[in-house]
Design a protein around this motif. Sequence first.
Motif, PDB file in Angstrom:
ATOM      1  N   GLN A   3     -51.527  72.616  76.741  1.00  0.00           N
ATOM      2  CA  GLN A   3     -50.526  73.192  75.730  1.00  0.00           C
ATOM      3  C   GLN A   3     -51.382  71.841  74.494  1.00  0.00           C
ATOM      4  N   GLN A  23     -57.746  71.015  68.262  1.00  0.00           N
ATOM      5  CA  GLN A  23     -57.241  72.225  70.078  1.00  0.00           C
ATOM      6  C   GLN A  23     -58.518  71.467  70.650  1.00  0.00           C
ATOM      7  N   THR A  38     -49.048  68.595  80.019  1.00  0.00           N
ATOM      8  CA  THR A  38     -48.344  69.607  79.888  1.00  0.00           C
ATOM      9  C   THR A  38     -47.941  70.277  78.656  1.00  0.00           C
ATOM     10  N   ARG A  39     -48.226  69.191  77.379  1.00  0.00           N
ATOM     11  CA  ARG A  39     -48.479  69.820  76.272  1.00  0.00           C
ATOM     12  C   ARG A  39     -49.098  68.171  75.457  1.00  0.00           C
ATOM     13  N   GLU A  41     -48.992  66.622  71.054  1.00  0.00           N
ATOM     14  CA  GLU A  41     -48.702  67.536  69.656  1.00  0.00           C
ATOM     15  C   GLU A  41     -49.165  66.739  69.344  1.00  0.00           C
TER      16      GLU A  41
END
Length: 114
Positions: A3, A23, A38-39, A41
């Motif tokens: 993500q 992204q 997992t992610r 930011e």
Amino acid sequence: MMQVLVHTDNHIQGDDRLTELVQESVTDTLERYQDRITRVEVFLADENSREKFGDEDKRCVMEVRLRGRKPVSVRHHDATVKAAFHGAAEKMLHLLEKTLGRLDHRHDPVVAPE
């Protein structure tokens, strides 16, 4: 699935186009490690917004959350948002190569010389 979240301060126009570009770039750059992430930011900011000058007043902080590990982060300042982001992405790639490379090396079976 990895993500990717994009955050901007009040002085950076965080429209859909910027979010999509960030992204896609993060996904392409960190593709090699996507099964371990997992992610991600991404925080974009203009530190000298009031003065409207400064050579490296755009900042990008990138934080990656790895499965089963503490988050890692990098920071890069540059003259443009794009340059700050790309600098942070390169730093993150090198940090992941170093961090995960060490972990992989520890788990490799030791082969005795013949």
